[in-house]
Design an enzyme around this catalytic site. Sequence first.
Site, PDB file in Angstrom:
ATOM      1  CG  ASP A  35      -8.165  15.315 -16.070  1.00 18.56           C
ATOM      2  OD1 ASP A  35      -7.375  14.795 -16.875  1.00 18.56           O
ATOM      3  OD2 ASP A  35      -9.226  14.777 -15.713  1.00 18.56           O
ATOM      4  NE  ARG A  53      -2.590   1.557   3.425  1.00 21.86           N
ATOM      5  CZ  ARG A  53      -2.467   0.915   4.595  1.00 21.86           C
ATOM      6  NH1 ARG A  53      -2.791  -0.351   4.702  1.00 21.86           N
ATOM      7  NH2 ARG A  53      -2.017   1.552   5.662  1.00 21.86           N
ATOM      8  CE  LYS A  55     -10.729   7.262 -20.488  1.00 22.57           C
ATOM      9  NZ  LYS A  55     -10.859   7.423 -19.092  1.00 22.57           N
ATOM     10  CE1 TYR A  98     -16.154  11.075 -17.762  1.00 26.05           C
ATOM     11  CE2 TYR A  98     -14.790  10.965 -15.785  1.00 26.05           C
ATOM     12  CZ  TYR A  98     -15.616  10.355 -16.713  1.00 26.05           C
ATOM     13  OH  TYR A  98     -15.890   9.020 -16.589  1.00 26.05           O
TER      14      TYR A  98
HETATM   15  C1  LIG Z   1     -10.746  13.851 -18.685  1.00 25.98           C
HETATM   16  C2  LIG Z   1     -10.973  12.669 -17.800  1.00 25.98           C
HETATM   17  N1  LIG Z   1     -10.488  12.683 -16.545  1.00 25.98           N
HETATM   18  C3  LIG Z   1     -10.666  11.639 -15.709  1.00 25.98           C
HETATM   19  C4  LIG Z   1     -11.362  10.514 -16.103  1.00 25.98           C
HETATM   20  C5  LIG Z   1     -11.563   9.381 -15.143  1.00 25.98           C
HETATM   21  O1  LIG Z   1     -10.704   8.345 -15.437  1.00 25.98           O
HETATM   22  P1  LIG Z   1     -10.967   6.814 -15.022  1.00 25.98           P
HETATM   23  O2  LIG Z   1     -12.114   6.339 -15.865  1.00 25.98           O
HETATM   24  O3  LIG Z   1      -9.667   6.151 -15.316  1.00 25.98           O
HETATM   25  O4  LIG Z   1     -11.322   6.817 -13.588  1.00 25.98           O
HETATM   26  C6  LIG Z   1     -11.872  10.455 -17.403  1.00 25.98           C
HETATM   27  C7  LIG Z   1     -12.608   9.269 -17.860  1.00 25.98           C
HETATM   28  O5  LIG Z   1     -13.152   9.217 -18.937  1.00 25.98           O
HETATM   29  C8  LIG Z   1     -11.692  11.560 -18.273  1.00 25.98           C
HETATM   30  O6  LIG Z   1     -12.181  11.565 -19.525  1.00 25.98           O
END
Ligand SMILES: Cc1ncc(COP(=O)(O)O)c(C=O)c1O
Length: 392
Positions: A182, A55, A207, A109
Site C-alpha cells: 500500500d 464494468r 489521498k 491502517y
Molecule cells: C494507508 C491507507 N490505505 C488505504 C486506505 C483506504 O482508502 P479509502 O478510504 O479510499 O477506501 C486508507 C484510508 O485512509 C489509508 O490511509
Amino acid sequence: MKIHTKAVHAGDRKKAPSQIGVTTPIYTAASFITSSLAEQDRIYGAEEQGFAYQRYANPTNAALEEQMTALEGGHGCLATASGMSALLIALHAALVDRTHSVICSRDIYGATIKLLDGVFEPFNVNVRYVDLTDLNALDASIAAEKPGAILLETISNPTLRVADLEAIAQRCRAVNAALIVDNTFATPLLVRPLELGANIVVHSVTKYLSGHGDVLGGLVIGDQEHHEMVRYLSRIYGPVLGPFESYLAMRGAKTFPLRMERQCRNAQGLAAWLRTQKSISRVHYLDDPEHPDAATIWRLLTNGLYGAMVTFELAGAQKPQIFKLVDSLGLVVNASSLGDVHTMVLYPWISSHREVTPKMKAAMGVTESLLRVSVGIEDLDDIIADFEQALA
Ligand SMILES: Cc1ncc(COP(=O)(O)O)c(C=O)c1O
C-alpha cells in the site's frame, strides 16, 4: 520520461489526429456500440482491446489507469471505487493460487486490519501480524506460516514506520508469496515498490494522487500475472471506479508531484518546529536521524523527500486535552482523510484505529496522546501559527 512529465501526459490525447480534447472526457455510457457483432465478439474474447460494458472497462478509467501505470510502473492498473476495495481485490488476486495465509505488517491502517480479520479470516485465510521492520521476526513467521501473501504500507499509518521493501521482496520470491504494498503515504514520487520487487501496489487515490478531497477511489497496479487476475476478478464482482471520479482523480494527479514536493517540505518544516515545543513529547517524521528505521529510510527515499505526514504526541495527553487542542485549531481541518491540499489533523485513537485491539494499538505505538497531521500546501508560517495558537 520523468515523473512530472508522465503525470501531465500519460493516458490523455490518445491517437490524437486533430480536434481532440486535451483531456479525456467523462464517458458515462454503461455500454458501448461496436461496428459489428464480430468486433464485439473479439472484444469479449480479449482478441482485441476495446470497450463493451462499463464494468469491464471504460475510456475515462482507461486513461486514469494508463496514467497510474506510467507513474508506478508495472503491467497495468485497475481503478476501483475505494482504497479498501483495491486492497480487497489485490489480496484476493494474490491468494487465488497460493496458500491461504497472509503475513501483514503490524503497523497498518485500522480498516486494513478489519478487512483481514473480518472478511478474509472467516473464509479460512490465516492472518498473522508481524513487525516487518524486524527481518528475523519475518523469517520466523515465513517459516511457520508459509504465507501466500505479505502485505505492508511503504510508510505506515499512522506511526510512519518503514520496512525494508527490497529485503522483503527477496523473501517473497524465495517462497512464492505475493508482495502487496500500500503506497498511499509514500506515493510514486518517493518510492515505486514494483521497481523494488513488489507484485502489486495499492493506493487510496482519495489521498495525495487526487489531492483535493473530492474523490473516493482506489488503484491496484500489478505485474503481468497479478494484473490479469485482478482484471479477471473485477470483471466478475465489479468494484470499479465511476467515470466522474476517474476524471477528477486524473485531473488531480497531473499536479500531484508538484503538490507532494511542497507538502513534504512543509511537513519537514512543521516537524522541525514541533520538535522545539515543550508540550510535545515525541515527533514522528522520517527525516529524523534517530528514527528507528533511519537506515532503511535513507536507502529507500533517495530524493530528499520524507513524506507529508507528521505524527506527534502531546505530552501526557488523554482524550480531553487532545479534543481541546484539535477544537482550538482554526486553519487546520479536522477531518478523516489525508493528502489533500489543506492541512488536516486526525486522532487515530477515536477514528482510523478505534477498533484495533488495545494490544495491537500498544504494539504499533498508537497511544491516546497521538495526533496525525497530513500537511497541505498552504504557507508553512500559517500552518505553524495555527498550531502555535492552539497549543498556547
Ligand atoms: C494507508 C491507507 N490505505 C488505504 C486506505 C483506504 O482508502 P479509502 O478510504 O479510499 O477506501 C486508507 C484510508 O485512509 C489509508 O490511509
